[in-house]
Design an enzyme around this catalytic site. Structure first.
Site, PDB file in Angstrom:
ATOM      1  N   ARG A  67      37.305  35.925  46.629  1.00  0.00           N
ATOM      2  CA  ARG A  67      38.261  36.661  45.795  1.00  0.00           C
ATOM      3  C   ARG A  67      37.703  36.746  44.382  1.00  0.00           C
ATOM      4  O   ARG A  67      37.462  35.730  43.748  1.00  0.00           O
ATOM      5  CB  ARG A  67      39.633  35.982  45.775  1.00  0.00           C
ATOM      6  CG  ARG A  67      40.758  36.956  45.316  1.00  0.00           C
ATOM      7  CD  ARG A  67      42.080  36.227  45.100  1.00  0.00           C
ATOM      8  NE  ARG A  67      41.992  35.368  43.948  1.00  0.00           N
ATOM      9  CZ  ARG A  67      42.565  34.157  43.850  1.00  0.00           C
ATOM     10  NH1 ARG A  67      43.281  33.670  44.840  1.00  0.00           N
ATOM     11  NH2 ARG A  67      42.425  33.443  42.762  1.00  0.00           N
TER      12      ARG A  67
ATOM     13  N   GLU B 160      36.453  35.014  37.324  1.00  0.00           N
ATOM     14  CA  GLU B 160      35.613  34.170  38.187  1.00  0.00           C
ATOM     15  C   GLU B 160      35.576  34.791  39.571  1.00  0.00           C
ATOM     16  O   GLU B 160      36.371  35.690  39.878  1.00  0.00           O
ATOM     17  CB  GLU B 160      36.189  32.750  38.282  1.00  0.00           C
ATOM     18  CG  GLU B 160      37.586  32.730  38.899  1.00  0.00           C
ATOM     19  CD  GLU B 160      37.959  31.401  39.558  1.00  0.00           C
ATOM     20  OE1 GLU B 160      37.086  30.551  39.776  1.00  0.00           O
ATOM     21  OE2 GLU B 160      39.144  31.241  39.881  1.00  0.00           O
TER      22      GLU B 160
ATOM     23  N   ASN C 158      35.853  33.403  43.447  1.00  0.00           N
ATOM     24  CA  ASN C 158      36.107  32.224  44.268  1.00  0.00           C
ATOM     25  C   ASN C 158      35.435  32.373  45.627  1.00  0.00           C
ATOM     26  O   ASN C 158      35.590  33.400  46.282  1.00  0.00           O
ATOM     27  CB  ASN C 158      37.613  32.063  44.483  1.00  0.00           C
ATOM     28  CG  ASN C 158      38.323  31.755  43.181  1.00  0.00           C
ATOM     29  OD1 ASN C 158      38.170  30.669  42.627  1.00  0.00           O
ATOM     30  ND2 ASN C 158      39.068  32.717  42.675  1.00  0.00           N
TER      31      ASN C 158
ATOM     32  N   SER D  83      43.340  31.762  47.624  1.00  0.00           N
ATOM     33  CA  SER D  83      44.669  31.776  48.237  1.00  0.00           C
ATOM     34  C   SER D  83      45.464  33.037  47.914  1.00  0.00           C
ATOM     35  O   SER D  83      45.013  33.896  47.165  1.00  0.00           O
ATOM     36  CB  SER D  83      45.437  30.533  47.816  1.00  0.00           C
ATOM     37  OG  SER D  83      45.556  30.510  46.420  1.00  0.00           O
TER      38      SER D  83
ATOM     39  N   LYS E 206      31.120  27.754  38.571  1.00  0.00           N
ATOM     40  CA  LYS E 206      31.164  28.469  37.293  1.00  0.00           C
ATOM     41  C   LYS E 206      29.762  28.539  36.679  1.00  0.00           C
ATOM     42  O   LYS E 206      29.415  29.487  35.984  1.00  0.00           O
ATOM     43  CB  LYS E 206      32.120  27.766  36.323  1.00  0.00           C
ATOM     44  CG  LYS E 206      33.523  27.459  36.885  1.00  0.00           C
ATOM     45  CD  LYS E 206      34.459  28.608  36.806  1.00  0.00           C
ATOM     46  CE  LYS E 206      35.904  28.344  37.173  1.00  0.00           C
ATOM     47  NZ  LYS E 206      36.260  27.741  38.441  1.00  0.00           N
TER      48      LYS E 206
ATOM     49  N   LYS F 173      34.928  25.645  30.518  1.00  0.00           N
ATOM     50  CA  LYS F 173      35.273  25.401  31.934  1.00  0.00           C
ATOM     51  C   LYS F 173      34.327  24.401  32.593  1.00  0.00           C
ATOM     52  O   LYS F 173      33.112  24.543  32.490  1.00  0.00           O
ATOM     53  CB  LYS F 173      35.184  26.703  32.728  1.00  0.00           C
ATOM     54  CG  LYS F 173      36.090  27.804  32.244  1.00  0.00           C
ATOM     55  CD  LYS F 173      36.059  28.974  33.233  1.00  0.00           C
ATOM     56  CE  LYS F 173      36.853  30.144  32.699  1.00  0.00           C
ATOM     57  NZ  LYS F 173      36.886  31.245  33.694  1.00  0.00           N
TER      58      LYS F 173
ATOM     59  N   GLU G  26      37.744  23.871  40.703  1.00  0.00           N
ATOM     60  CA  GLU G  26      38.581  24.954  41.216  1.00  0.00           C
ATOM     61  C   GLU G  26      40.037  24.506  41.254  1.00  0.00           C
ATOM     62  O   GLU G  26      40.330  23.316  41.233  1.00  0.00           O
ATOM     63  CB  GLU G  26      38.144  25.319  42.641  1.00  0.00           C
ATOM     64  CG  GLU G  26      36.755  25.897  42.729  1.00  0.00           C
ATOM     65  CD  GLU G  26      36.602  27.156  41.920  1.00  0.00           C
ATOM     66  OE1 GLU G  26      37.566  27.939  41.828  1.00  0.00           O
ATOM     67  OE2 GLU G  26      35.513  27.350  41.345  1.00  0.00           O
ATOM     68  N   GLY G  27      40.917  25.461  41.344  1.00  0.00           N
ATOM     69  CA  GLY G  27      42.308  25.132  41.615  1.00  0.00           C
ATOM     70  C   GLY G  27      43.210  25.173  40.397  1.00  0.00           C
ATOM     71  O   GLY G  27      44.401  24.890  40.495  1.00  0.00           O
TER      72      GLY G  27
ATOM     73  N   ARG H 187      48.567  38.414  40.129  1.00  0.00           N
ATOM     74  CA  ARG H 187      49.346  37.261  39.652  1.00  0.00           C
ATOM     75  C   ARG H 187      49.734  37.523  38.209  1.00  0.00           C
ATOM     76  O   ARG H 187      48.883  37.924  37.412  1.00  0.00           O
ATOM     77  CB  ARG H 187      48.489  35.991  39.702  1.00  0.00           C
ATOM     78  CG  ARG H 187      48.503  35.304  41.051  1.00  0.00           C
ATOM     79  CD  ARG H 187      47.555  34.133  41.050  1.00  0.00           C
ATOM     80  NE  ARG H 187      46.214  34.552  40.640  1.00  0.00           N
ATOM     81  CZ  ARG H 187      45.215  33.713  40.413  1.00  0.00           C
ATOM     82  NH1 ARG H 187      45.382  32.422  40.532  1.00  0.00           N
ATOM     83  NH2 ARG H 187      44.025  34.171  40.043  1.00  0.00           N
TER      84      ARG H 187
HETATM   85  P1  ADP Z   1      40.051  28.183  38.487  1.00  0.00           P
HETATM   86  O1  ADP Z   1      38.849  28.192  39.367  1.00  0.00           O
HETATM   87  O2  ADP Z   1      40.572  26.822  38.222  1.00  0.00           O
HETATM   88  O3  ADP Z   1      41.104  29.153  38.940  1.00  0.00           O
HETATM   89  P2  ADP Z   1      39.586  30.100  36.327  1.00  0.00           P
HETATM   90  O4  ADP Z   1      38.244  30.382  35.779  1.00  0.00           O
HETATM   91  O5  ADP Z   1      40.171  31.150  37.184  1.00  0.00           O
HETATM   92  O6  ADP Z   1      39.524  28.687  37.053  1.00  0.00           O
HETATM   93  O7  ADP Z   1      40.578  29.812  35.124  1.00  0.00           O
HETATM   94  C1  ADP Z   1      41.956  29.564  35.335  1.00  0.00           C
HETATM   95  C2  ADP Z   1      42.812  30.524  34.524  1.00  0.00           C
HETATM   96  O8  ADP Z   1      42.469  30.448  33.154  1.00  0.00           O
HETATM   97  C3  ADP Z   1      42.643  31.993  34.891  1.00  0.00           C
HETATM   98  O9  ADP Z   1      43.451  32.348  35.978  1.00  0.00           O
HETATM   99  C4  ADP Z   1      43.075  32.668  33.597  1.00  0.00           C
HETATM  100  O10 ADP Z   1      44.490  32.717  33.500  1.00  0.00           O
HETATM  101  C5  ADP Z   1      42.559  31.715  32.529  1.00  0.00           C
HETATM  102  N1  ADP Z   1      41.213  32.136  32.106  1.00  0.00           N
HETATM  103  C6  ADP Z   1      40.037  31.736  32.616  1.00  0.00           C
HETATM  104  N2  ADP Z   1      38.997  32.326  32.002  1.00  0.00           N
HETATM  105  C7  ADP Z   1      39.512  33.135  31.078  1.00  0.00           C
HETATM  106  C8  ADP Z   1      38.945  34.019  30.102  1.00  0.00           C
HETATM  107  N3  ADP Z   1      37.626  34.165  29.975  1.00  0.00           N
HETATM  108  N4  ADP Z   1      39.795  34.713  29.313  1.00  0.00           N
HETATM  109  C9  ADP Z   1      41.128  34.562  29.413  1.00  0.00           C
HETATM  110  N5  ADP Z   1      41.727  33.736  30.295  1.00  0.00           N
HETATM  111  C10 ADP Z   1      40.930  33.031  31.130  1.00  0.00           C
HETATM  112 MG    MG Z   2      38.599  29.380  41.076  1.00  0.00          MG
HETATM  113 MG    MG Z   3      40.975  31.192  39.049  1.00  0.00          MG
END
Ligand code: ADP
Ligand code: MG
Ligand code: MG
Length: 490
Positions: A131, A150, A152, A157, A319, A378, A382-383, A466
């Site tokens: 995803r 990102e 996944n 999910s 990441k 970051k 994950e999660g 979402r």
């Molecule tokens: P995970 O693998 O834990 O889901 P993400 O990289 O998706 O990690 O980060 C979790 C959340 O943080 C994202 O769903 C988003 O809401 C916010 N986020 C992550 N990266 C960014 C970014 N570059 N700019 C704005 N919001 C971000």
């Molecule tokens: Mg993720």
């Molecule tokens: Mg995410």
């Protein structure tokens, strides 16, 4: 100001007599658009509540929605190529050695498996259920663009429930529950979402490629999973559309009962041969509470079962890999087509490593010192709930035992979504209205041969929207920040 809607007012307001909220709540409850009650509640296993939902579909530019979906098979192929390059991934893990034990342990396990199989995998086929997540990025000077948050490669999910969220909004439209809107609300602007069927089809393709009809697909789950119904929907489509049976078990249960046949290398649990191991767990340290659970992962990896994902594919979703792919030369290696590469690269935000030596690492350190408010830090996790935002970054980094630990993180430019979108979210039956931010995920499935590199199936498999309130930094639905939404194409 970052605008999407201009002078348009959306969503329309509901008058006192509107039954929209209760109609939506009851539709969700009666169609399995539900999540298990929090574990602390009595009889949590027996109780469910509607998943948090937006009352209205959120506006999303049609052109960008189509671009995100149109790019998915290219992203699938990119990550297949990365997952197939053990040497490349091996280089990346060197930087994580000693600073991220979990990622290092996963990679060590991959290397052990490679060694034991003499580089000839017991099962050459691997399944990816991916995803790719995007936020809209706005700047004063240009139209909104999609920027990848990102990609996944494990346990992506909401494919099950996301189809239902679009159905729910389409039902409200049909039932004439929506007040007149300044944006066109129709079957065309509110498309169906094939994610549940799409993911089930991907799993079924892998099951069929395994070639033993009586074998079953194993869903590896977390004990006490609240989002179980999202997974159940995939199970139901697998059985009813494809005639494929599913078993569910946690890593602990697999450790206790799973068996790798020494001769045939078939994997079985509760006496049933497993065709596909689909992980909705095993992506975070807490999923491996005992040495036996690590052993169980190894046994599945050594078996003839098709893994979704394999250890290497899981690792490709780190990441750190995403950060390295921003380098145009690295991207070129894994995505040789110039035109496709340009479209992929156009979705990338600035992502930097945090090493002390490279020019990029130095730039990252400078940015953290001068304008941390533009960045998110970051770890390789994950999660949700793991990131460090804005001004908290410098203090957080200083709290680490020493600077070598910084290598376990990446620094990403904050994407700036439009600030003028409003919606209402219904959670536990209560409605809250405010400014919202929506994250679009596009699902993809790929089945490939890791030895020959041949891709047998490469499909886009629907989407997820979402939506969270603008004040919340993360959008976890189960964690209580986000909601499931659908698109209103504008
Ligand atoms: P995970 O693998 O834990 O889901 P993400 O990289 O998706 O990690 O980060 C979790 C959340 O943080 C994202 O769903 C988003 O809401 C916010 N986020 C992550 N990266 C960014 C970014 N570059 N700019 C704005 N919001 C971000
Ligand atoms: Mg993720
Ligand atoms: Mg995410």
């Amino acid at each position: 100001m970052a605008e999407l809607l201009g002078s348009i007012s959306y969503p329309p307001s509901l008058d006192e007599s509107s039954t929209l909220t209760t109609t939506l709540r009851d539709w969700a409850l009666s169609h399995g658009l539900v999540i298990r009650a929090p574990i602390k509640e009595e009889d949590a296993d027996e109780r469910a509540t509607h998943v948090p939902l937006t009352l209205f579909p959120s506006p999303f530019p049609k052109k960008l929605f189509e671009e995100a979906r149109g790019l998915q098979t290219a992203f699938n192929e990119l990550y297949v190529n990365v997952a197939n390059d053990s040497e490349f991934l091996n280089e990346i893990t060197k930087g994580l050695a000693g600073v991220d034990d979990f990622m290092s342990d996963l990679w060590k396990l991959h290397l052990e498996v490679e060694k034991e199989t003499g580089g000839k995998p017991t099962q050459p086929l691997t399944l990816g259920v991916f995803r790719s997540d995007y936020l809209l990025h706005t700047s004063p000077s240009s139209e909104p663009e999609i920027r990848q948050v990102e990609l996944n490669t494990i346990s992506a999910s909401f494919g099950g429930l996301s189809s239902l969220a679009a159905d729910a909004h389409r039902f409200l439209l049909k039932a004439d529950e929506y007040p007149t809107s300044q944006l066109e609300m129709s079957n065309e602007t509110m498309p169906e979402n094939p994610s549940a069927k799409g993911l089930a089809a991907g799993l079924a393709t892998a099951h069929n490629a395994y070639g033993v009809p009586s074998a079953v697909v194993l869903f590896v789950i977390q004990p006490g999973e609240r989002n179980a119904f999202d997974q159940r929907w995939l199970e139901y489509y697998l059985l009813e559309t494809h005639g494929v049976r599913v078993l569910r078990a946690s890593m602990q249960e697999i450790a206790a009962d799973g068996k790798l046949d020494a001769t045939t290398k078939k994997f079985s649990i509760y006496g049933k041969e497993i065709s596909v191991v689909y992980y909705r767990s095993a992506y975070t340290p807490a999923d491996y509470p005992t040495p036996e659970t690590w052993q169980a992962r190894k046994q599945m990896e050594l078996s003839t079962a098709i893994k979704c994902p394999s250890l290497a594919t899981q690792f490709a979703g780190a990441k750190k890999v995403q950060q390295v792919l921003v380098d145009s030369k690295v991207l070129e290696k894994f995505c040789p087509d110039t035109a496709v590469r340009a479209r992929i690269a156009a979705t990338f935000a600035e992502i930097l490593p945090l090493d002390a030596d490279s020019a990029l690492g130095k730039r990252a350190r400078e940015l953290i010192a001068t304008k941390p408010e533009k960045y998110v830090l970051k770890p390789q996790r994950e999660g949700g709930g793991n990131n460090v935002y804005r001004e908290k970054i410098p203090g957080f980094l200083k709290s680490l035992p020493d600077e070598s630990f910084w290598n376990g993180y990446i620094l990403m430019e904050l994407i700036e979504p439009p600030t003028d979108v409003k919606n209402s979210i219904i959670r536990n039956g209560k409605v809250t209205t405010g400014n919202v931010i929506s994250e679009l995920g596009v699902f993809g499935t790929a089945l490939w041969n890791t030895v020959s590199g041949e891709i047998l199936d490469n499909s886009e498999a629907g989407w997820l929207l979402r939506t969270k309130f603008a004040e919340s930094e993360e959008g976890g639905v189960a964690a209580g920040f986000g909601s499931i939404d659908s698109v209103l194409l504008i």
